[in-house]
Design a protein around this motif. Structure first.
Motif, PDB file in Angstrom:
ATOM      1  N   LYS A 201      36.130  31.756  44.949  1.00  0.00           N
ATOM      2  CA  LYS A 201      36.857  31.329  43.649  1.00  0.00           C
ATOM      3  C   LYS A 201      36.045  29.780  42.951  1.00  0.00           C
ATOM      4  CE  LYS A 201      41.158  28.345  43.324  1.00  0.00           C
ATOM      5  NZ  LYS A 201      42.351  27.735  43.748  1.00  0.00           N
TER       6      LYS A 201
ATOM      7  N   ALA B  18      42.812  34.331  41.356  1.00  0.00           N
ATOM      8  CA  ALA B  18      43.456  35.421  41.582  1.00  0.00           C
ATOM      9  C   ALA B  18      42.379  36.367  42.175  1.00  0.00           C
ATOM     10  CB  ALA B  18      44.152  35.959  40.216  1.00  0.00           C
TER      11      ALA B  18
ATOM     12  N   SER C 210      41.778  36.379  45.931  1.00  0.00           N
ATOM     13  CA  SER C 210      43.077  36.551  46.360  1.00  0.00           C
ATOM     14  C   SER C 210      43.337  38.037  46.591  1.00  0.00           C
ATOM     15  CB  SER C 210      44.352  35.757  45.806  1.00  0.00           C
ATOM     16  OG  SER C 210      43.947  34.431  45.643  1.00  0.00           O
ATOM     17  N   LEU C 211      43.513  38.664  45.109  1.00  0.00           N
ATOM     18  CA  LEU C 211      43.737  40.111  45.138  1.00  0.00           C
ATOM     19  C   LEU C 211      42.942  41.013  45.640  1.00  0.00           C
ATOM     20  CD1 LEU C 211      45.605  40.109  41.392  1.00  0.00           C
ATOM     21  CD2 LEU C 211      46.770  40.188  43.649  1.00  0.00           C
TER      22      LEU C 211
ATOM     23  N   SER D  21      48.532  32.130  43.113  1.00  0.00           N
ATOM     24  CA  SER D  21      47.612  33.170  44.005  1.00  0.00           C
ATOM     25  C   SER D  21      47.245  32.519  45.290  1.00  0.00           C
ATOM     26  CB  SER D  21      46.431  33.088  43.063  1.00  0.00           C
ATOM     27  OG  SER D  21      46.550  33.952  41.879  1.00  0.00           O
TER      28      SER D  21
ATOM     29  N   ALA E 152      45.815  36.193  33.494  1.00  0.00           N
ATOM     30  CA  ALA E 152      46.775  35.554  34.310  1.00  0.00           C
ATOM     31  C   ALA E 152      47.591  34.835  33.044  1.00  0.00           C
ATOM     32  CB  ALA E 152      46.524  35.088  35.500  1.00  0.00           C
TER      33      ALA E 152
ATOM     34  N   LEU F 245      49.828  29.141  38.043  1.00  0.00           N
ATOM     35  CA  LEU F 245      49.401  30.398  38.375  1.00  0.00           C
ATOM     36  C   LEU F 245      48.382  30.293  39.419  1.00  0.00           C
ATOM     37  CD1 LEU F 245      49.426  31.821  34.830  1.00  0.00           C
ATOM     38  CD2 LEU F 245      50.703  32.882  36.978  1.00  0.00           C
ATOM     39  N   ASP F 246      47.435  29.200  39.449  1.00  0.00           N
ATOM     40  CA  ASP F 246      46.641  29.101  40.400  1.00  0.00           C
ATOM     41  C   ASP F 246      47.162  28.939  41.693  1.00  0.00           C
ATOM     42  OD1 ASP F 246      43.916  27.889  41.645  1.00  0.00           O
ATOM     43  OD2 ASP F 246      45.210  26.114  41.861  1.00  0.00           O
TER      44      ASP F 246
ATOM     45  N   LEU G  60      53.973  39.549  40.216  1.00  0.00           N
ATOM     46  CA  LEU G  60      52.921  39.573  39.484  1.00  0.00           C
ATOM     47  C   LEU G  60      52.837  40.745  38.349  1.00  0.00           C
ATOM     48  CD1 LEU G  60      50.070  38.377  38.921  1.00  0.00           C
ATOM     49  CD2 LEU G  60      49.172  40.064  40.516  1.00  0.00           C
TER      50      LEU G  60
ATOM     51  N   ASP H  19      42.641  32.834  36.789  1.00  0.00           N
ATOM     52  CA  ASP H  19      42.018  33.975  37.308  1.00  0.00           C
ATOM     53  C   ASP H  19      40.928  33.870  38.409  1.00  0.00           C
ATOM     54  OD1 ASP H  19      43.143  35.719  35.066  1.00  0.00           O
ATOM     55  OD2 ASP H  19      42.253  34.071  33.665  1.00  0.00           O
TER      56      ASP H  19
ATOM     57  N   TYR I 278      45.393  44.752  36.801  1.00  0.00           N
ATOM     58  CA  TYR I 278      44.678  43.478  36.413  1.00  0.00           C
ATOM     59  C   TYR I 278      43.448  42.998  37.462  1.00  0.00           C
ATOM     60  CZ  TYR I 278      44.729  38.104  36.909  1.00  0.00           C
ATOM     61  OH  TYR I 278      44.234  37.082  37.198  1.00  0.00           O
ATOM     62  N   ARG I 279      43.820  43.520  38.689  1.00  0.00           N
ATOM     63  CA  ARG I 279      43.089  43.451  39.828  1.00  0.00           C
ATOM     64  C   ARG I 279      41.628  44.118  39.482  1.00  0.00           C
ATOM     65  NH1 ARG I 279      40.890  46.475  44.235  1.00  0.00           N
ATOM     66  NH2 ARG I 279      40.454  44.999  46.253  1.00  0.00           N
TER      67      ARG I 279
END
Length: 219
Positions: A16, A164, A167-168, A101, A152, A97-98, A142, A161, A187-188
């Motif tokens: 990240k 994310a 995470s994803l 995730s 995001a 959003l941070d 999501l 992002d 999105y992923r």
């Protein structure tokens, strides 16, 4: 600016922060933790007794926690686009959003991974089931959120992002995003195609054998 990142390339929270460094094009020295560098690990422990990666050292200043590191890096971004909007309401959306995730994707994903490290007699079947349930709810939320969005928080790649992406990336390995959640899956895929994310993923590729549930032959 004299940036040193104490981190491991395969760690989700470290990725990240690394993604943000790449987004801003900032030079830094990576000191790898848990990778056989005793000197780096001694320095790290001396700077942060909690032993939680990543840690950013900027000269004599230490900055802990990936989200805080990304916010700290804003001072050095130069002409690179900001990862945190200046508008107050949009910045709140990005920060939410941070946290989404980290709390609802990263945390249950890690719970499943850490359980796989345990000997069979010490595993927590109920905890893993709860974690999978949380991921199912997070994926559904999501998916609805990403309908009509590219990133995001809208059109711009942001802190949200950076959170994310790892995470994803890992969550889909341990509990695949269902095909019915097409927006979340797309999105992923967009995240993994982003050059900064792709670079972080590629640099971690040699460590995939460490993933206890088994890293799939994809991504």
């Amino acid at each position: 600016m004299n940036l040193t990142l104490y981190a491991h390339p395969f760690s989700s929270y470290c990725q990240k922060a690394i993604i943000a460094l790449y987004e801003h094009g900032l030079p830094f020295t990576l000191k790898r933790i848990n990778d056989g560098d005793a000197g780096a690990e001694e320095e790290f422990a001396g700077r942060w007794p909690m032993l939680h990666m990543p840690l950013l050292a900027d000269g004599t200043r230490d900055v802990m926690e990936a989200t805080i590191i990304i916010e700290y890096l804003e001072r050095y971004r130069g002409t690179a686009p900001s990862l945190l909007p200046g508008d107050g309401d949009r910045a709140l959306d990005v920060r939410f959003l941070d946290r989404f995730s980290d709390n609802y994707v990263m945390t249950p994903m890690q719970r499943i991974v850490y359980d796989a490290f345990r000997p069979p007699e010490q595993r927590d079947a109920r905890g893993v089931a709860d974690a999978r349930g949380m991921l199912e709810r997070a994926y559904a939320w999501l998916d609805a959120h990403m309908a009509g969005r590219h990133w995001a928080a809208g059109a711009d790649f942001t802190l949200a992002d950076c959170a994310a992406a790892p995470s994803l990336f890992y969550a889909d390995w341990v509990h695949p995003i269902p095909a019915r959640h097409a927006h979340a899956r797309a999105y992923r895929a967009r995240l993994l195609a982003r050059p900064s994310v792709q670079r972080a993923v590629d640099e971690a590729r040699p460590y995939r054998h460490l993933f206890p549930p088994g890293a799939p032959d994809r991504d």
